[in-house]
Design a protein around this motif. Structure first.
Motif, PDB file in Angstrom:
ATOM      1  N   MET A 322       0.785  -1.080  -0.148  1.00  0.00           N
ATOM      2  CA  MET A 322       0.023  -0.212  -0.070  1.00  0.00           C
ATOM      3  C   MET A 322       0.779   1.148  -0.098  1.00  0.00           C
ATOM      4  N   ASP A 323       0.407   2.139  -0.654  1.00  0.00           N
ATOM      5  CA  ASP A 323       0.883   3.464  -0.705  1.00  0.00           C
ATOM      6  C   ASP A 323       0.166   4.443   0.204  1.00  0.00           C
ATOM      7  N   TYR A 324       0.343   4.527   1.362  1.00  0.00           N
ATOM      8  CA  TYR A 324      -0.437   5.332   2.282  1.00  0.00           C
ATOM      9  C   TYR A 324      -0.767   6.744   2.285  1.00  0.00           C
ATOM     10  N   ALA A 325       0.599   7.169   1.788  1.00  0.00           N
ATOM     11  CA  ALA A 325       0.426   8.570   1.601  1.00  0.00           C
ATOM     12  C   ALA A 325      -0.731   9.020   0.573  1.00  0.00           C
ATOM     13  N   HIS A 326      -0.977   8.235  -0.472  1.00  0.00           N
ATOM     14  CA  HIS A 326      -1.850   8.273  -1.329  1.00  0.00           C
ATOM     15  C   HIS A 326      -2.955   7.962  -0.667  1.00  0.00           C
ATOM     16  N   LEU A 327      -3.333   7.008   0.025  1.00  0.00           N
ATOM     17  CA  LEU A 327      -4.499   6.698   0.768  1.00  0.00           C
ATOM     18  C   LEU A 327      -4.928   7.617   1.477  1.00  0.00           C
ATOM     19  N   GLU A 328      -4.183   8.421   2.395  1.00  0.00           N
ATOM     20  CA  GLU A 328      -4.500   9.473   3.244  1.00  0.00           C
ATOM     21  C   GLU A 328      -5.080  10.776   2.397  1.00  0.00           C
ATOM     22  N   GLU A 329      -4.190  10.947   1.447  1.00  0.00           N
ATOM     23  CA  GLU A 329      -4.806  12.078   0.303  1.00  0.00           C
ATOM     24  C   GLU A 329      -6.411  11.706  -0.249  1.00  0.00           C
ATOM     25  N   ILE A 330      -6.566  10.716  -0.443  1.00  0.00           N
ATOM     26  CA  ILE A 330      -7.986  10.078  -0.889  1.00  0.00           C
ATOM     27  C   ILE A 330      -9.008  10.103   0.212  1.00  0.00           C
ATOM     28  N   GLN A 331      -8.588   9.651   1.341  1.00  0.00           N
ATOM     29  CA  GLN A 331      -9.446   9.737   2.303  1.00  0.00           C
ATOM     30  C   GLN A 331      -9.792  11.275   2.820  1.00  0.00           C
ATOM     31  N   PHE A 332      -8.654  11.977   2.832  1.00  0.00           N
ATOM     32  CA  PHE A 332      -8.673  13.712   3.089  1.00  0.00           C
ATOM     33  C   PHE A 332     -10.014  14.374   2.149  1.00  0.00           C
ATOM     34  N   GLU A 333      -9.776  14.001   0.855  1.00  0.00           N
ATOM     35  CA  GLU A 333     -10.725  14.578  -0.090  1.00  0.00           C
ATOM     36  C   GLU A 333     -11.919  13.815   0.064  1.00  0.00           C
ATOM     37  N   PHE A 334     -12.105  12.857   0.036  1.00  0.00           N
ATOM     38  CA  PHE A 334     -13.550  12.098   0.250  1.00  0.00           C
ATOM     39  C   PHE A 334     -14.192  12.864   1.536  1.00  0.00           C
ATOM     40  N   LEU A 335     -13.532  12.700   2.669  1.00  0.00           N
ATOM     41  CA  LEU A 335     -14.246  13.169   3.868  1.00  0.00           C
ATOM     42  C   LEU A 335     -14.776  14.775   3.739  1.00  0.00           C
ATOM     43  N   LYS A 336     -14.227  15.525   2.853  1.00  0.00           N
ATOM     44  CA  LYS A 336     -14.605  16.901   2.493  1.00  0.00           C
ATOM     45  C   LYS A 336     -15.965  16.938   1.771  1.00  0.00           C
ATOM     46  N   THR A 337     -16.230  15.717   1.069  1.00  0.00           N
ATOM     47  CA  THR A 337     -17.602  15.701   0.370  1.00  0.00           C
ATOM     48  C   THR A 337     -18.731  15.318   0.985  1.00  0.00           C
ATOM     49  N   LEU A 338     -18.490  14.893   2.372  1.00  0.00           N
ATOM     50  CA  LEU A 338     -19.679  14.370   3.171  1.00  0.00           C
ATOM     51  C   LEU A 338     -20.586  15.507   3.555  1.00  0.00           C
TER      52      LEU A 338
END
Length: 339
Positions: A322-338
């Motif tokens: 896993m590329d966890y830096a990329h995962l953190e970016e995806i999670q951060f952007e997703f949470l902003k859409t909630l």
């Protein structure tokens, strides 16, 4: 204060894995379906989504995985009508209205596929072993159900039918009135590698009624008429299924009234009349059935423990890629859409 609930959307049963993911999906106005292998961060993202809604003062329903109850299979925010769930095997869920109502978030894009290719044989072997453990657990649970059904037959013979009809009518008279509402199915108990876990407190409502039943008694015989009446009325209702035999009900809520088989304090108690002479005559049989059921269920739990160990090893294959830096970016952007 927002109400937080913990349930299981699926369970390891005598009939294999049985889940109500599509039922949960149907309740939501907006659904995000997570894809990706084990260990890619699906449960963590769902937990973060749930905390987001709780911080806003909204209710959150956390649906735990029966394979690993420390992980999540789904989180639902009823007030927002928002659902986020794991749509991978063994509970594959796909969009019904892509874009308009449903979306897919693939966390598998964070995996190094070249690295994963080198572990393909190990992953396949682990997957086979895990499946074999689950199959073994199912066979044990099938045996556990068979002896419990034998106990149910004893109680069926001891039951006073006239009293049972009166008890059903008495319970039906307690159903609250009210308008239409949503319907849901879930498990408040689950058979897991940690044993039988219970979240029965989560089914309780403003008004609660307790059914005092001996081990092995078929609770569905008393609860099914309540459920069917609620369906006929179109009332808001929830069915909480038996983790061993999911076709049977263990708890039912209708509107703001809960009818539960859980042991409760300070709640009206209802018990069926049973012929004491039949119970004395069959006491050894009932004792054997209970002991055999518990033995088979414990063996199933051991098999589920081996499946969990295999799943942990499988997760490590994915975590290492896993590329966890990329995962953190995806999670951060997703949470902003909630919402």
């Amino acid at each position: 204060m927002a109400h937080t609930r913990h349930l299981f959307p699926g369970c390891n049963t005598a009939f294999g894995f049985v889940g109500y993911f599509e039922d949960l999906h149907a309740r939501a106005r907006r659904t995000v379906i997570l894809k990706g292998g084990p260990g890619v961060g699906k449960s963590t993202l769902m937990s973060r989504a749930g905390k987001h809604f709780e911080k806003l003062g909204m209710a959150a329903e956390y649906y735990h995985c029966s394979g690993d109850p420390d992980s999540l299979d789904a989180v639902y925010a009823p007030q927002a009508g928002f659902l986020i769930l794991d749509g991978t095997a063994p509970h594959v869920v796909d969009p019904t209205a892509p874009g308009a109502r449903d979306g897919i978030l693939n966390l598998g894009v964070c995996l190094n596929e070249r690295r994963m290719e080198k572990q393909a044989e190990e992953i396949a072997a682990l997957s086979r072993d895990i499946s074999a453990c689950y199959a073994q657990a199912t066979r044990y649970l099938r045996s556990a159900l068979a002896v419990r059904q034998d106990a149910a037959a004893v109680y069926g013979a001891a039951l006073d039918e006239k009293d049972a009809r009166m008890l059903r009518r008495e319970l039906l008279a307690l159903l609250p009135g009210g308008g239409e509402g949503e319907s849901m199915n879930a498990f408040a108990q689950a058979i897991t590698w940690k044993g039988v876990l219970q979240e029965t407190d989560t089914v309780l409502t403003e008004t609660n009624y307790c059914l005092d039943l001996p081990w092995g008694f078929d609770a569905d015989a008393l609860l099914r008429p309540l459920w069917e009446e609620a369906v006929w009325r179109g009332a808001g209702r929830a069915a909480y299924h038996d983790p061993l035999d999911p076709g049977k009900l263990l708890h039912v809520t209708v509107g703001k009234a809960a009818f539960t088989t859980a042991v409760m304090m300070d709640a009206p108690v209802f018990a069926p009349a049973l012929d004491a002479s039949v119970l004395r005559r069959e006491s050894a049989r009932l004792a054997f059935d209970r002991a055999a059921c518990e033995l088979m269920q414990n063996q199933a739990v051991e098999a589920l423990g081996r499946a969990k160990a295999g799943h942990d090893a499988l997760e490590r294959c994915y975590i290492d890629a896993m590329d966890y830096a990329h995962l953190e970016e995806i999670q951060f952007e997703f949470l902003k859409t909630l919402p």
